[in-house]
Scaffold this motif. Structure first.
Motif, PDB file in Angstrom:
ATOM      1  N   ARG A 239       0.819  -1.207   0.000  1.00 15.32           N
ATOM      2  CA  ARG A 239       0.000   0.000   0.000  1.00 15.32           C
ATOM      3  C   ARG A 239       0.856   1.261   0.000  1.00 15.32           C
ATOM      4  NH1 ARG A 239      -2.602   0.918   5.572  1.00 15.32           N
ATOM      5  NH2 ARG A 239      -0.446   1.518   5.899  1.00 15.32           N
ATOM      6  N   ASP A 240       1.915   1.249   0.818  1.00 18.55           N
ATOM      7  CA  ASP A 240       2.710   2.467   0.971  1.00 18.55           C
ATOM      8  C   ASP A 240       3.702   2.672  -0.164  1.00 18.55           C
ATOM      9  OD1 ASP A 240       1.317   2.874   3.263  1.00 18.55           O
ATOM     10  OD2 ASP A 240       2.833   1.957   4.575  1.00 18.55           O
ATOM     11  N   GLY A 241       3.752   1.742  -1.080  1.00 18.21           N
ATOM     12  CA  GLY A 241       4.719   1.864  -2.175  1.00 18.21           C
ATOM     13  C   GLY A 241       4.274   2.798  -3.282  1.00 18.21           C
ATOM     14  N   TYR A 242       2.983   3.169  -3.291  1.00 20.80           N
ATOM     15  CA  TYR A 242       2.510   4.030  -4.382  1.00 20.80           C
ATOM     16  C   TYR A 242       2.974   5.458  -4.181  1.00 20.80           C
ATOM     17  CZ  TYR A 242      -0.163   0.154  -6.083  1.00 20.80           C
ATOM     18  OH  TYR A 242      -0.493  -1.056  -6.598  1.00 20.80           O
ATOM     19  N   ARG A 243       3.310   6.103  -5.266  1.00 20.08           N
ATOM     20  CA  ARG A 243       3.764   7.491  -5.180  1.00 20.08           C
ATOM     21  C   ARG A 243       2.674   8.364  -4.570  1.00 20.08           C
ATOM     22  NH1 ARG A 243       8.055   7.908  -9.183  1.00 20.08           N
ATOM     23  NH2 ARG A 243       7.710   6.259 -10.703  1.00 20.08           N
TER      24      ARG A 243
ATOM     25  N   SER B 254       0.658  18.430 -15.208  1.00 21.41           N
ATOM     26  CA  SER B 254      -0.564  17.748 -14.811  1.00 21.41           C
ATOM     27  C   SER B 254      -0.302  16.255 -14.853  1.00 21.41           C
ATOM     28  CB  SER B 254      -1.695  18.112 -15.769  1.00 21.41           C
ATOM     29  OG  SER B 254      -1.263  17.948 -17.096  1.00 21.41           O
ATOM     30  N   GLY B 255      -0.701  15.576 -13.835  1.00 19.58           N
ATOM     31  CA  GLY B 255      -0.416  14.143 -13.836  1.00 19.58           C
ATOM     32  C   GLY B 255      -1.148  13.434 -12.734  1.00 19.58           C
ATOM     33  N   GLY B 256      -0.634  12.283 -12.404  1.00 21.12           N
ATOM     34  CA  GLY B 256      -1.318  11.438 -11.437  1.00 21.12           C
ATOM     35  C   GLY B 256      -1.830  10.235 -12.193  1.00 21.12           C
TER      36      GLY B 256
ATOM     37  N   ALA C 285       2.756   4.045 -11.275  1.00 25.91           N
ATOM     38  CA  ALA C 285       2.206   4.704 -10.096  1.00 25.91           C
ATOM     39  C   ALA C 285       2.940   4.223  -8.849  1.00 25.91           C
ATOM     40  CB  ALA C 285       0.718   4.406  -9.977  1.00 25.91           C
ATOM     41  N   TYR C 286       3.336   2.973  -8.862  1.00 25.99           N
ATOM     42  CA  TYR C 286       4.099   2.403  -7.750  1.00 25.99           C
ATOM     43  C   TYR C 286       5.546   2.831  -7.933  1.00 25.99           C
ATOM     44  CZ  TYR C 286       5.362  -1.086  -4.239  1.00 25.99           C
ATOM     45  OH  TYR C 286       5.807  -1.714  -3.107  1.00 25.99           O
ATOM     46  N   ASP C 287       6.151   3.367  -6.882  1.00 31.00           N
ATOM     47  CA  ASP C 287       7.521   3.848  -7.007  1.00 31.00           C
ATOM     48  C   ASP C 287       8.479   2.662  -7.154  1.00 31.00           C
ATOM     49  OD1 ASP C 287       9.922   5.059  -6.913  1.00 31.00           O
ATOM     50  OD2 ASP C 287       9.468   6.314  -5.157  1.00 31.00           O
TER      51      ASP C 287
ATOM     52  N   SER D 137       9.072  14.056 -15.075  1.00 28.49           N
ATOM     53  CA  SER D 137       7.862  13.574 -14.405  1.00 28.49           C
ATOM     54  C   SER D 137       8.069  13.478 -12.911  1.00 28.49           C
ATOM     55  CB  SER D 137       7.476  12.191 -14.931  1.00 28.49           C
ATOM     56  OG  SER D 137       7.511  12.165 -16.316  1.00 28.49           O
ATOM     57  N   ALA D 138       9.267  13.043 -12.520  1.00 26.30           N
ATOM     58  CA  ALA D 138       9.518  12.829 -11.099  1.00 26.30           C
ATOM     59  C   ALA D 138       9.910  14.123 -10.400  1.00 26.30           C
ATOM     60  CB  ALA D 138      10.610  11.777 -10.927  1.00 26.30           C
ATOM     61  N   ALA D 139      10.203  15.188 -11.199  1.00 28.47           N
ATOM     62  CA  ALA D 139      10.784  16.404 -10.627  1.00 28.47           C
ATOM     63  C   ALA D 139       9.803  17.195  -9.769  1.00 28.47           C
ATOM     64  CB  ALA D 139      11.327  17.294 -11.732  1.00 28.47           C
ATOM     65  N   ALA D 140       8.578  17.291 -10.191  1.00 25.24           N
ATOM     66  CA  ALA D 140       7.652  18.173  -9.475  1.00 25.24           C
ATOM     67  C   ALA D 140       6.376  17.429  -9.141  1.00 25.24           C
ATOM     68  CB  ALA D 140       7.323  19.388 -10.328  1.00 25.24           C
ATOM     69  N   ASP D 141       5.652  17.968  -8.184  1.00 30.42           N
ATOM     70  CA  ASP D 141       4.367  17.373  -7.856  1.00 30.42           C
ATOM     71  C   ASP D 141       3.430  17.507  -9.039  1.00 30.42           C
ATOM     72  OD1 ASP D 141       5.250  16.753  -5.426  1.00 30.42           O
ATOM     73  OD2 ASP D 141       4.334  18.455  -4.382  1.00 30.42           O
ATOM     74  N   ALA D 142       2.637  16.513  -9.209  1.00 30.13           N
ATOM     75  CA  ALA D 142       1.686  16.563 -10.306  1.00 30.13           C
ATOM     76  C   ALA D 142       0.461  17.362  -9.894  1.00 30.13           C
ATOM     77  CB  ALA D 142       1.288  15.152 -10.684  1.00 30.13           C
TER      78      ALA D 142
END
Lengths: 299, 452
Positions: free
Chosen positions: B139-143, B331-333, B377-379, B399-404
């Motif tokens: 569960r905790d592995g998702y970004r 925009s992402g997620g 989605a999973y880191d 993609s990984a640089a900023a919050d989506a």
């Protein structure tokens, strides 16, 4: 048929039953359920709530729908000219003695009718294409470069532009209908008309059109019905775009139900489309019949 | 004679009806026996319907990783039968809609974020909190944020698969170097300046293809609006907290797009070509850049002419003056989720389903997805980047640089999304103004708010 061989009434009914069952299952039941759903606010899931005539009230205020309806009406007008009208001219040419290879022409003009609408739409999307399209290429060759356009991106004449492929596809079908209608005209009448000096345009106007009127009426009604429920070409060519510029009623109903998930409102739209189409056909029939009646008195 | 034909007619009709019925009922029976779990000698059967296809393995990172997960599961749990149905995107949407309306969904299925509210309200999807709590490591592995669009009021209804941003700018650095920019312009004034200079050379700044309606929303509007309004506006819209589409931030975002179009810096056929044509214009050098999601990275790597591929770099939209949003954000997620049918009760079958979900989207699957150019989605943590082309790696890093920020088409109700998707075509073709679009969107929003 001899009386002994004729099946009794209930037996005829029984024979009809399978067909009738299938027909009601695929046509009547969906229409009736659409009618029922049109009174609900329903997102396409198990839950729905009854809202009476609210959906219909919303349709009356829905500008997009009426714009789409208007597009249908314009398309029908283009269709009557471009499909039925041109087909009649084609048929006259094919009847005249001046034209050679009639069978060839007939086959070729009918050929597009045998293709799926999606293929036609795809073909014409390519023809209208900005960079590689035949249309723009032609304009460049004849030196009209400033007319070169991304045709399907024009909001103004878009309805005309999407009506052209429709005509192109259906002309052959109506030509065949007309040929059949014209062939049924008594040759002697035509010969007499020619002896009396009626040739070319006059022969067509005064002799052939009145005599082929039943065929013309049937073709026109078919054309109206086809254009009022037009969907595939527009869906594939523009998706109703740019914006809503080329949207038609069926496409709007489809989008409302399946993209916006407003199944109740979509059902109301479908019922509305049916009602409007019936209305237009009834008006059309009444007008054409009255004209015929009036002429009947004249003769 | 009469009697015989009557009998014949009757039996034909009966046969027709019967065969129709048996066709209808066959799958239901199967499903029923599957749900009865231990019914057939303890064998568990899971019905799975998704839009990943074996034919896309090797081409699409998501298909590759998810289907690899299914195969691994089958190998590790030979006792569990998986009845799998792979559908194409559009086919999936149609079939899932129909099955949902009939309340006949399979055990595990895909739910796009924009459907989630609807599915939750209609109790089609199962709440997974307890099951996830049993498996905290997974569960905790998702970004951060990837579970959000599948979560309602703290309850998790969907397991995310990929989380790639929908907004990245792929640009041809050589073409920009020719006009004096050694990287993508950093302000909108510079963007317009670059557009002018490129236009003089007969090249479009961006190629753009919105025939399918939806491209503008996911790749442009979501990110551009956030540059202006910041995430608070979006949150307020979502909660009905008073923000409106007619607010200046949203209108200004649309105006930037309309200005680019009016200035002639986009291809003229922007509303009549699709995404593939848009990208091929870029490959052909007709445009210096295009805006798209991370999924286009592998397209560039696999299909671009060598010169273009080597010159391609990745950026995001510049910030705007007085903008409230993070200028690095995209925009992402997660866009789509796996959900479980609401009718499944806790027990061995649900356990098996959760394990299957972990196989399809968890750690191993995520590593594989990242290695072939996707953004899971999973880191995945550390993974083997050696096989990745620089373009794909740049896309991954951006993609990984900023919050989506939120992808509007996944969060806003479909009725609003459709209106904006349609109106933006009018704006881009010049027949509508940004203010008119905002007006129409606001109207749809109010209709949505007014309905129960």
């Amino acid at each position: 048929m001899g009386k002994a061989l004729r099946p009794s009434g209930w037996l005829v009914l029984l024979y009809l039953l399978p067909g009738l069952a299938i027909y009601s299952f695929v046509v009547l039941v969906p229409i009736l359920s659409a009618f029922r759903y049109s009174f609900f606010s329903w997102t396409g899931r198990p839950k729905k709530s009854y809202i009476g005539l609210d959906n219909y009230a919303e349709i009356l205020r829905d500008e997009v729908f009426w714009h789409a309806f208007w597009n249908n009406v314009i398309m029908t007008a283009y269709g009557l000219i471009g499909q039925v009208g041109l087909a009649f001219v084609f048929a006259l040419f094919l009847m005249s003695k001046a034209v050679r290879w009639k069978g060839f022409h007939r086959t070729i003009s009918f050929f597009p009718s045998t293709m799926a609408p999606i293929i036609i739409a795809f073909l014409w999307t390519l023809i209208y294409n900005y960079n590689y399209g035949l249309f723009n290429e032609f304009l460049r060759i004849v030196g009209l470069e400033r007319w070169v356009q991304s045709w399907l991106d024009l909001s103004g004449p878009i309805v005309l532009l999407v009506s052209i492929p429709l005509s192109w596809q259906n002309i052959g079908f109506y030509t065949l209908l007309m040929l059949a209608g014209l062939a049924a005209i008594n040759k002697e009448v035509l010969e007499v008309a020619e002896l009396d000096g009626a040739t070319g345009f006059r022969k067509a106007w005064y002799v052939m059109i009145p005599l082929a009127k039943p065929t013309l009426i049937v073709s026109s009604l078919l054309c109206i019905a086809n254009n009022m429920r037009g969907f595939e070409h527009i869906y594939a060519m523009t998706g109703g775009g740019p914006g809503n510029a080329s949207s038609v009623m069926a496409l709007y109903a489809y989008e409302t139900s399946f993209l916006r998930f407003r199944y109740g409102y979509g059902s109301a739209l479908a019922i509305m489309i049916m009602a409007l189409t019936l209305l237009i056909i009834l008006i059309g029939t009444a007008l054409l019949q009255r004209r015929r009646g009036a002429e009947g008195v004249e003769h | 004679m009469g009697k015989r034909s009557a009998v014949l007619g009757l039996s034909t009709a009966a046969a027709l009806l019967l065969s129709a019925c048996s066709n209808e009922t066959a799958p239901t029976n199967e499903a029923a026996s599957g749900e009865g779990e231990a019914g057939g000698g303890g064998k568990i059967s899971i019905t799975l319907m998704h839009r990943y296809q074996a034919s896309n393995i090797g081409k699409s990172p998501e298909d590759t990783a998810v289907l690899d997960g299914v195969e691994r599961f089958k190998k590790d749990f030979p006792d569990v039968e998986i009845v799998e149905e792979q559908l194409q995107n559009e086919d999936y949407a149609i079939k899932a809609q129909a099955l949902a309306a009939a309340d006949d969904m399979p055990d595990v299925f895909i739910v796009p974020g924009s459907w989630m509210t609807n599915f939750v309200d209609n109790e089609i999807v199962l709440q997974l909190n307890e099951e996830l709590d049993k498996r905290p490591e997974w569960r905790d592995g998702y970004r951060a944020g990837t579970l959000d669009a599948g979560t309602r009021e703290g309850k998790v209804f969907g397991i995310p698969i990929a989380a790639g941003p929908t907004h990245l700018i792929y640009y041809n650095a050589d073409l920009f170097a020719d006009i004096g920019y050694d990287q993508f312009p950093a302000t909108w004034d510079e963007v317009m300046d670059a557009g002018r200079k490129l236009a003089d050379k007969g090249v479009n700044l961006f190629s753009y293809g919105d025939k399918s309606k939806g491209y503008a929303m996911s790749s442009w509007i979501s990110a551009l609006t956030d540059r202006h309004t910041g995430p608070e506006w979006t949150a307020s819209i979502l909660s009905g907290g008073g923000a409106a589409f007619t607010d200046p931030g949203f209108v200004n975002a649309i105006s930037i797009m309309s200005d680019l179009s009016k200035a002639g810096y986009l291809n003229k056929d922007m509303n009549s070509v699709d995404g593939d044509t848009m990208v091929s214009y870029y490959f052909e050098g007709r445009s210096a850049a295009f805006v798209s999601g991370i999924w286009s990275a592998m397209n560039v790597v696999n299909n671009a002419p060598e010169a273009v591929r080597e010159a391609t770099k990745v950026a995001v939209f510049p910030g705007v003056e007085d903008g409230k949003g993070d200028p690095l954000a995209s925009s992402g997620g997660a866009g789509v989720y796996y959900s479980v049918h609401a009718g499944i009760a806790p027990g061995p079958k649900l356990d098996a389903i959760m394990t299957l979900l972990e196989y399809m989207t968890g750690s191993q699957s995520a590593k594989l997805m990242a290695e072939v150019g996707g953004f899971p989605a999973y880191d995945p943590g550390e993974f083997d980047t050696t096989k990745l082309h620089p373009v794909a790696r740049a896309a991954y890093e951006a993609s990984a640089a900023a919050d989506a920020t939120k992808i509007f088409d996944l969060w806003f109700d479909a009725s609003i999304v459709e209106v904006i998707n349609t109106e933006i075509q009018g704006v881009m073709s010049g027949s509508k103004t940004p203010a008119q679009l905002a007006e129409a969107a606001q109207q749809a929003y109010e209709t949505f708010l007014a309905k129960p």
